[in-house]
Design a protein around this motif. Sequence first.
Motif, PDB file in Angstrom:
ATOM      1  N   ARG A 173      -4.263  -0.997   9.480  1.00 11.56           N
ATOM      2  CA  ARG A 173      -3.104  -0.140   9.224  1.00 11.56           C
ATOM      3  C   ARG A 173      -1.801  -0.797   9.654  1.00 11.56           C
ATOM      4  O   ARG A 173      -1.785  -1.624  10.567  1.00 11.56           O
ATOM      5  CB  ARG A 173      -3.240   1.164  10.019  1.00 11.56           C
ATOM      6  N   GLU A 174      -0.729  -0.345   9.026  1.00 12.48           N
ATOM      7  CA  GLU A 174       0.599  -0.836   9.394  1.00 12.48           C
ATOM      8  C   GLU A 174       0.900  -0.481  10.841  1.00 12.48           C
ATOM      9  O   GLU A 174       0.578   0.602  11.314  1.00 12.48           O
ATOM     10  CB  GLU A 174       1.651  -0.187   8.484  1.00 12.48           C
ATOM     11  N   GLY A 175       1.499  -1.431  11.569  1.00 13.96           N
ATOM     12  CA  GLY A 175       1.918  -1.172  12.948  1.00 13.96           C
ATOM     13  C   GLY A 175       0.876  -1.516  13.995  1.00 13.96           C
ATOM     14  O   GLY A 175       1.190  -1.577  15.174  1.00 13.96           O
ATOM     15  N   VAL A 176      -0.374  -1.737  13.571  1.00 18.24           N
ATOM     16  CA  VAL A 176      -1.435  -2.036  14.547  1.00 18.24           C
ATOM     17  C   VAL A 176      -1.256  -3.445  15.117  1.00 18.24           C
ATOM     18  O   VAL A 176      -1.437  -3.673  16.305  1.00 18.24           O
ATOM     19  CB  VAL A 176      -2.833  -1.877  13.890  1.00 18.24           C
ATOM     20  N   MET A 177      -0.901  -4.396  14.256  1.00 17.11           N
ATOM     21  CA  MET A 177      -0.676  -5.781  14.696  1.00 17.11           C
ATOM     22  C   MET A 177       0.831  -6.030  14.848  1.00 17.11           C
ATOM     23  O   MET A 177       1.639  -5.406  14.160  1.00 17.11           O
ATOM     24  CB  MET A 177      -1.237  -6.779  13.661  1.00 17.11           C
ATOM     25  N   LYS A 178       1.174  -6.964  15.701  1.00 19.93           N
ATOM     26  CA  LYS A 178       2.594  -7.302  15.879  1.00 19.93           C
ATOM     27  C   LYS A 178       3.040  -8.274  14.797  1.00 19.93           C
ATOM     28  O   LYS A 178       2.284  -9.147  14.387  1.00 19.93           O
ATOM     29  CB  LYS A 178       2.815  -7.937  17.249  1.00 19.93           C
ATOM     30  N   LYS A 179       4.287  -8.145  14.360  1.00 16.03           N
ATOM     31  CA  LYS A 179       4.851  -9.044  13.346  1.00 16.03           C
ATOM     32  C   LYS A 179       5.751 -10.043  14.065  1.00 16.03           C
ATOM     33  O   LYS A 179       6.729  -9.637  14.701  1.00 16.03           O
ATOM     34  CB  LYS A 179       5.659  -8.199  12.352  1.00 16.03           C
ATOM     35  N   GLU A 180       5.385 -11.328  14.024  1.00 12.10           N
ATOM     36  CA  GLU A 180       6.174 -12.348  14.736  1.00 12.10           C
ATOM     37  C   GLU A 180       6.284 -13.612  13.895  1.00 12.10           C
ATOM     38  O   GLU A 180       5.267 -14.153  13.440  1.00 12.10           O
ATOM     39  CB  GLU A 180       5.504 -12.704  16.074  1.00 12.10           C
ATOM     40  N   ILE A 181       7.510 -14.075  13.718  1.00  8.19           N
ATOM     41  CA  ILE A 181       7.735 -15.323  12.980  1.00  8.19           C
ATOM     42  C   ILE A 181       7.235 -16.492  13.833  1.00  8.19           C
ATOM     43  O   ILE A 181       7.503 -16.555  15.032  1.00  8.19           O
ATOM     44  CB  ILE A 181       9.231 -15.464  12.627  1.00  8.19           C
ATOM     45  N   LYS A 182       6.502 -17.385  13.205  1.00  9.49           N
ATOM     46  CA  LYS A 182       5.965 -18.557  13.922  1.00  9.49           C
ATOM     47  C   LYS A 182       7.035 -19.638  14.032  1.00  9.49           C
ATOM     48  O   LYS A 182       7.279 -20.196  15.088  1.00  9.49           O
ATOM     49  CB  LYS A 182       4.731 -19.086  13.184  1.00  9.49           C
ATOM     50  N   ASP A 183       7.685 -19.927  12.886  1.00  4.73           N
ATOM     51  CA  ASP A 183       8.684 -20.989  12.843  1.00  4.73           C
ATOM     52  C   ASP A 183       9.529 -20.764  11.589  1.00  4.73           C
ATOM     53  O   ASP A 183       9.013 -20.834  10.469  1.00  4.73           O
ATOM     54  CB  ASP A 183       7.968 -22.349  12.770  1.00  4.73           C
ATOM     55  N   PRO A 184      10.835 -20.469  11.751  1.00  3.68           N
ATOM     56  CA  PRO A 184      11.676 -20.172  10.580  1.00  3.68           C
ATOM     57  C   PRO A 184      11.702 -21.314   9.557  1.00  3.68           C
ATOM     58  O   PRO A 184      11.989 -21.100   8.383  1.00  3.68           O
ATOM     59  CB  PRO A 184      13.060 -19.917  11.168  1.00  3.68           C
ATOM     60  N   ASN A 185      11.398 -22.543  10.001  1.00  3.52           N
ATOM     61  CA  ASN A 185      11.451 -23.701   9.090  1.00  3.52           C
ATOM     62  C   ASN A 185      10.082 -24.133   8.576  1.00  3.52           C
ATOM     63  O   ASN A 185       9.945 -25.185   7.959  1.00  3.52           O
ATOM     64  CB  ASN A 185      12.113 -24.889   9.804  1.00  3.52           C
ATOM     65  N   TYR A 186       9.053 -23.323   8.860  1.00  2.00           N
ATOM     66  CA  TYR A 186       7.691 -23.676   8.433  1.00  2.00           C
ATOM     67  C   TYR A 186       7.639 -23.753   6.911  1.00  2.00           C
ATOM     68  O   TYR A 186       8.205 -22.917   6.214  1.00  2.00           O
ATOM     69  CB  TYR A 186       6.715 -22.607   8.931  1.00  2.00           C
ATOM     70  N   LYS A 187       6.994 -24.777   6.390  1.00  2.00           N
ATOM     71  CA  LYS A 187       6.884 -24.935   4.939  1.00  2.00           C
ATOM     72  C   LYS A 187       5.426 -25.153   4.550  1.00  2.00           C
ATOM     73  O   LYS A 187       4.744 -25.998   5.119  1.00  2.00           O
ATOM     74  CB  LYS A 187       7.713 -26.122   4.459  1.00  2.00           C
ATOM     75  N   GLY A 188       4.977 -24.372   3.574  1.00  2.04           N
ATOM     76  CA  GLY A 188       3.642 -24.565   3.031  1.00  2.04           C
ATOM     77  C   GLY A 188       3.748 -24.989   1.572  1.00  2.04           C
ATOM     78  O   GLY A 188       4.849 -25.222   1.070  1.00  2.04           O
TER      79      GLY A 188
END
Length: 343
Positions: A173-188
């Motif tokens: 469900r939404e909100g159960v896990m935390k939302k955190e950016i790993k690296d703003p410059n990450y490129k896949g």
Amino acid sequence: MAEDKNNLIVYCEYEDGKVADVSLELLTKGRVLADKLGVNLEAIVIGDKLEGIEEQVFPYGVDRLYKVQDDRLYPYTSNPHSSVLINLFREIKPQICLMGATCIGRDLGPRVSSCLHSGLTADCTALEIGDHTDPKTGKEYTDLLYQIRPAFGGNIVATIVNPECRPQMATVREGVMKKEIKDPNYKGEVIDLDPKKYVSDEDFVVEIIDRHIEKSKINIKNSPIIVAGGYGMGSKEGFELLYKLADTLGAEVGASRAAVDAGFAEHERQIGQTGVTVRPKLYIACGISGQIQHIAGMQESSIIISINSDPNAPINTIADYVITGNVEDVVPKLIKYYKKNSK
């Protein structure tokens, strides 16, 4: 980049040019799990007008983004999205697939897992990687996805594993896990898939002519202060007291499932495993006993105050402050003192 097969993939919901929060939360968790497994984190977005999706998902540590673009793929309908995932998963063989426990995820997840005979755990509250020994055969498995959720009416927390079938699938469900950016410059890398290879014209038998989505007027999820009431409030009138306290504090009113089931508050205000998950700075629990499902939805609040006539209420074990007394006596005093001291 690692071998293409057996990675972890997150199905990203996409609406109005934005990837859903629940999908970004799962990418955050997916990155942690993928690191533990030593595999790539992948994401898939299916829809139309998918420009700029990369900027939204790559910062969360996505190594590979699959885009399937066709104007018929937006808005979501069951068959086309299911076909894309089923056919793609047969090709790339992910070991884990995560999706939100939303209207879409609850429709899509079972269709995909049923077709691939993979199994699916709904409404997980935690996801971990661990080992498992089959008690019957003694066979040992390593690096399985522990799919953790309350079971039997919340009386136990079950850890569910899927030793043989792939992908291991779970919804959260939404909100159960935390939302955190790993690296703003990450490129896949971006892989544009040809929709014709994954979805047939027959899948588009259902066409959406018109859509009406009513936005919720209650924004409990983002409120920094929540005053929540349980069955112990006694009545709908009892809840009026909580609205007064919430007005005084600039808070939002929440409710336990028992209070909602009893008709004391609307379902949109329900907090817990079958409601919303919240992380306010201050959570005031009034007349809430604290069943495991409710605690799952608010245990990460910064400060928890419990007001309860029962000194042994389960919620008191996680509360920072406990006020033992009748809510109808305590809450008016809180309102009075706050008004007096906030001038």
